[in-house]
Motif scaffolding. Sequence first.
Motif, PDB file in Angstrom:
ATOM      1  N   GLU A   1       1.644  13.730   0.914  1.00 24.22           N
ATOM      2  CA  GLU A   1       2.967  14.329   1.103  1.00 24.22           C
ATOM      3  C   GLU A   1       3.483  14.920  -0.210  1.00 24.22           C
ATOM      4  O   GLU A   1       4.040  16.015  -0.233  1.00 24.22           O
ATOM      5  CB  GLU A   1       3.939  13.264   1.617  1.00 24.22           C
ATOM      6  CG  GLU A   1       5.358  13.762   1.782  1.00 24.22           C
ATOM      7  CD  GLU A   1       6.294  12.630   2.157  1.00 24.22           C
ATOM      8  OE1 GLU A   1       6.530  12.455   3.359  1.00 24.22           O
ATOM      9  OE2 GLU A   1       6.792  11.927   1.243  1.00 24.22           O
ATOM     10  N   PHE A   2       3.298  14.189  -1.302  1.00 25.83           N
ATOM     11  CA  PHE A   2       3.712  14.643  -2.626  1.00 25.83           C
ATOM     12  C   PHE A   2       3.039  15.974  -2.973  1.00 25.83           C
ATOM     13  O   PHE A   2       3.697  16.918  -3.430  1.00 25.83           O
ATOM     14  CB  PHE A   2       3.337  13.559  -3.646  1.00 25.83           C
ATOM     15  CG  PHE A   2       3.498  13.934  -5.088  1.00 25.83           C
ATOM     16  CD1 PHE A   2       4.746  13.931  -5.682  1.00 25.83           C
ATOM     17  CD2 PHE A   2       2.397  14.266  -5.859  1.00 25.83           C
ATOM     18  CE1 PHE A   2       4.899  14.262  -7.024  1.00 25.83           C
ATOM     19  CE2 PHE A   2       2.530  14.591  -7.198  1.00 25.83           C
ATOM     20  CZ  PHE A   2       3.783  14.594  -7.780  1.00 25.83           C
ATOM     21  N   TYR A   3       1.749  16.082  -2.729  1.00 22.17           N
ATOM     22  CA  TYR A   3       1.022  17.332  -2.992  1.00 22.17           C
ATOM     23  C   TYR A   3       1.558  18.467  -2.136  1.00 22.17           C
ATOM     24  O   TYR A   3       1.796  19.575  -2.616  1.00 22.17           O
ATOM     25  CB  TYR A   3      -0.478  17.143  -2.711  1.00 22.17           C
ATOM     26  CG  TYR A   3      -1.269  16.693  -3.900  1.00 22.17           C
ATOM     27  CD1 TYR A   3      -2.184  17.536  -4.520  1.00 22.17           C
ATOM     28  CD2 TYR A   3      -1.118  15.407  -4.421  1.00 22.17           C
ATOM     29  CE1 TYR A   3      -2.926  17.131  -5.614  1.00 22.17           C
ATOM     30  CE2 TYR A   3      -1.853  14.989  -5.519  1.00 22.17           C
ATOM     31  CZ  TYR A   3      -2.756  15.861  -6.112  1.00 22.17           C
ATOM     32  OH  TYR A   3      -3.470  15.439  -7.207  1.00 22.17           O
TER      33      TYR A   3
ATOM     34  N   PHE B   1      -7.135  11.566  -0.868  1.00 17.05           N
ATOM     35  CA  PHE B   1      -5.827  10.917  -0.792  1.00 17.05           C
ATOM     36  C   PHE B   1      -6.014   9.504  -0.249  1.00 17.05           C
ATOM     37  O   PHE B   1      -6.102   9.300   0.961  1.00 17.05           O
ATOM     38  CB  PHE B   1      -4.870  11.735   0.066  1.00 17.05           C
ATOM     39  CG  PHE B   1      -4.590  13.096  -0.501  1.00 17.05           C
ATOM     40  CD1 PHE B   1      -4.249  13.259  -1.835  1.00 17.05           C
ATOM     41  CD2 PHE B   1      -4.672  14.234   0.292  1.00 17.05           C
ATOM     42  CE1 PHE B   1      -3.989  14.502  -2.378  1.00 17.05           C
ATOM     43  CE2 PHE B   1      -4.412  15.496  -0.235  1.00 17.05           C
ATOM     44  CZ  PHE B   1      -4.073  15.626  -1.571  1.00 17.05           C
ATOM     45  N   ILE B   2      -6.090   8.541  -1.147  1.00 18.72           N
ATOM     46  CA  ILE B   2      -6.341   7.151  -0.787  1.00 18.72           C
ATOM     47  C   ILE B   2      -5.078   6.336  -1.035  1.00 18.72           C
ATOM     48  O   ILE B   2      -4.218   6.741  -1.815  1.00 18.72           O
ATOM     49  CB  ILE B   2      -7.505   6.570  -1.619  1.00 18.72           C
ATOM     50  CG1 ILE B   2      -7.176   6.658  -3.124  1.00 18.72           C
ATOM     51  CG2 ILE B   2      -8.817   7.242  -1.290  1.00 18.72           C
ATOM     52  CD1 ILE B   2      -8.151   5.944  -4.020  1.00 18.72           C
ATOM     53  N   PRO B   3      -4.958   5.172  -0.382  1.00 19.85           N
ATOM     54  CA  PRO B   3      -3.807   4.319  -0.693  1.00 19.85           C
ATOM     55  C   PRO B   3      -3.892   3.797  -2.134  1.00 19.85           C
ATOM     56  O   PRO B   3      -4.979   3.568  -2.672  1.00 19.85           O
ATOM     57  CB  PRO B   3      -3.939   3.157   0.301  1.00 19.85           C
ATOM     58  CG  PRO B   3      -4.849   3.643   1.360  1.00 19.85           C
ATOM     59  CD  PRO B   3      -5.765   4.617   0.707  1.00 19.85           C
ATOM     60  N   TYR B   4      -2.739   3.639  -2.735  1.00 17.01           N
ATOM     61  CA  TYR B   4      -2.628   2.984  -4.039  1.00 17.01           C
ATOM     62  C   TYR B   4      -1.939   1.653  -3.802  1.00 17.01           C
ATOM     63  O   TYR B   4      -1.091   1.536  -2.915  1.00 17.01           O
ATOM     64  CB  TYR B   4      -1.811   3.843  -5.007  1.00 17.01           C
ATOM     65  CG  TYR B   4      -2.628   4.982  -5.574  1.00 17.01           C
ATOM     66  CD1 TYR B   4      -3.065   4.962  -6.893  1.00 17.01           C
ATOM     67  CD2 TYR B   4      -2.987   6.068  -4.781  1.00 17.01           C
ATOM     68  CE1 TYR B   4      -3.836   5.990  -7.403  1.00 17.01           C
ATOM     69  CE2 TYR B   4      -3.760   7.097  -5.285  1.00 17.01           C
ATOM     70  CZ  TYR B   4      -4.184   7.053  -6.599  1.00 17.01           C
ATOM     71  OH  TYR B   4      -4.953   8.060  -7.111  1.00 17.01           O
ATOM     72  N   LEU B   5      -2.326   0.661  -4.577  1.00 13.40           N
ATOM     73  CA  LEU B   5      -1.734  -0.660  -4.425  1.00 13.40           C
ATOM     74  C   LEU B   5      -0.725  -0.903  -5.533  1.00 13.40           C
ATOM     75  O   LEU B   5      -0.993  -0.604  -6.700  1.00 13.40           O
ATOM     76  CB  LEU B   5      -2.802  -1.754  -4.480  1.00 13.40           C
ATOM     77  CG  LEU B   5      -3.919  -1.659  -3.441  1.00 13.40           C
ATOM     78  CD1 LEU B   5      -4.803  -2.899  -3.511  1.00 13.40           C
ATOM     79  CD2 LEU B   5      -3.363  -1.496  -2.052  1.00 13.40           C
TER      80      LEU B   5
ATOM     81  N   ALA C   1       0.870  -1.174   0.000  1.00 15.37           N
ATOM     82  CA  ALA C   1       0.000   0.000   0.000  1.00 15.37           C
ATOM     83  C   ALA C   1       0.906   1.223   0.000  1.00 15.37           C
ATOM     84  O   ALA C   1       1.799   1.336   0.847  1.00 15.37           O
ATOM     85  CB  ALA C   1      -0.899   0.002   1.228  1.00 15.37           C
ATOM     86  N   VAL C   2       0.700   2.100  -0.964  1.00 18.76           N
ATOM     87  CA  VAL C   2       1.537   3.296  -1.095  1.00 18.76           C
ATOM     88  C   VAL C   2       0.692   4.512  -0.732  1.00 18.76           C
ATOM     89  O   VAL C   2      -0.296   4.808  -1.394  1.00 18.76           O
ATOM     90  CB  VAL C   2       2.098   3.424  -2.529  1.00 18.76           C
ATOM     91  CG1 VAL C   2       2.955   4.678  -2.651  1.00 18.76           C
ATOM     92  CG2 VAL C   2       2.901   2.181  -2.894  1.00 18.76           C
ATOM     93  N   ALA C   3       1.064   5.166   0.361  1.00 16.26           N
ATOM     94  CA  ALA C   3       0.318   6.322   0.855  1.00 16.26           C
ATOM     95  C   ALA C   3       1.232   7.540   0.858  1.00 16.26           C
ATOM     96  O   ALA C   3       1.619   8.047   1.908  1.00 16.26           O
ATOM     97  CB  ALA C   3      -0.232   6.032   2.247  1.00 16.26           C
TER      98      ALA C   3
END
Length: 197
Positions: free
Chosen positions: A42-44, A150-154, A36-38
């Motif tokens: 932070e990037f924004y 902002f949701i987790p990406y798999l 899971a990439v969250a």
Amino acid sequence: MADPGIIPLERAPSLGELALLQRAKALGFPVVPTWAVALEEEFYRLNNLPERIERLFAGVFGVRVDEERLLWAAEEAQRSVRESYLLPERAEAFLEAVKGRGPFVVRPLGGGPHPAPTPQEALFALKRLWAGAFRVEAILERHPRLLPPFIPYLVQEAGEVGEDPFFSLELSKALGERVVVFAHRGVVVRIEWEHGG
């Protein structure tokens, strides 16, 4: 210590499909390596994207939608996301976590898969997905909210996936609720509640 924004399935937050994948694995079903990439929020924040995007869309939504300005702002917002950068240590931690693995599918939680043959391509796919949140249709769908949730990406080590009726039946029995399972070479990749439940 593992990077907090790049979390193996076993330690990921138990929500939605992540919880289903964790339950399937605990029940003994084979599940592909999943992270899971969250990192989106932070990037924004670090690239000052909320303020930049807000400025781009100033004047778009009034009494009527300024369609010409909307099209321009959407393109510029996508470009801003594509041209922004993750912290180098985040990118390095991501590449280290998936080193020596592949191919991958990258997708938002509950969303469709985007193939990525290498770890570097998986990182690029994440940014393409983040930028895709500023397609005109996506913007209009979440209006009046401008920024995406902002949701987790798999990120999953898998190639082409297809529905697996056997796993769907067996996992539905084990969970006591009807689910549809998608698999890659006999290993679970994606689980959905039947009828999007």
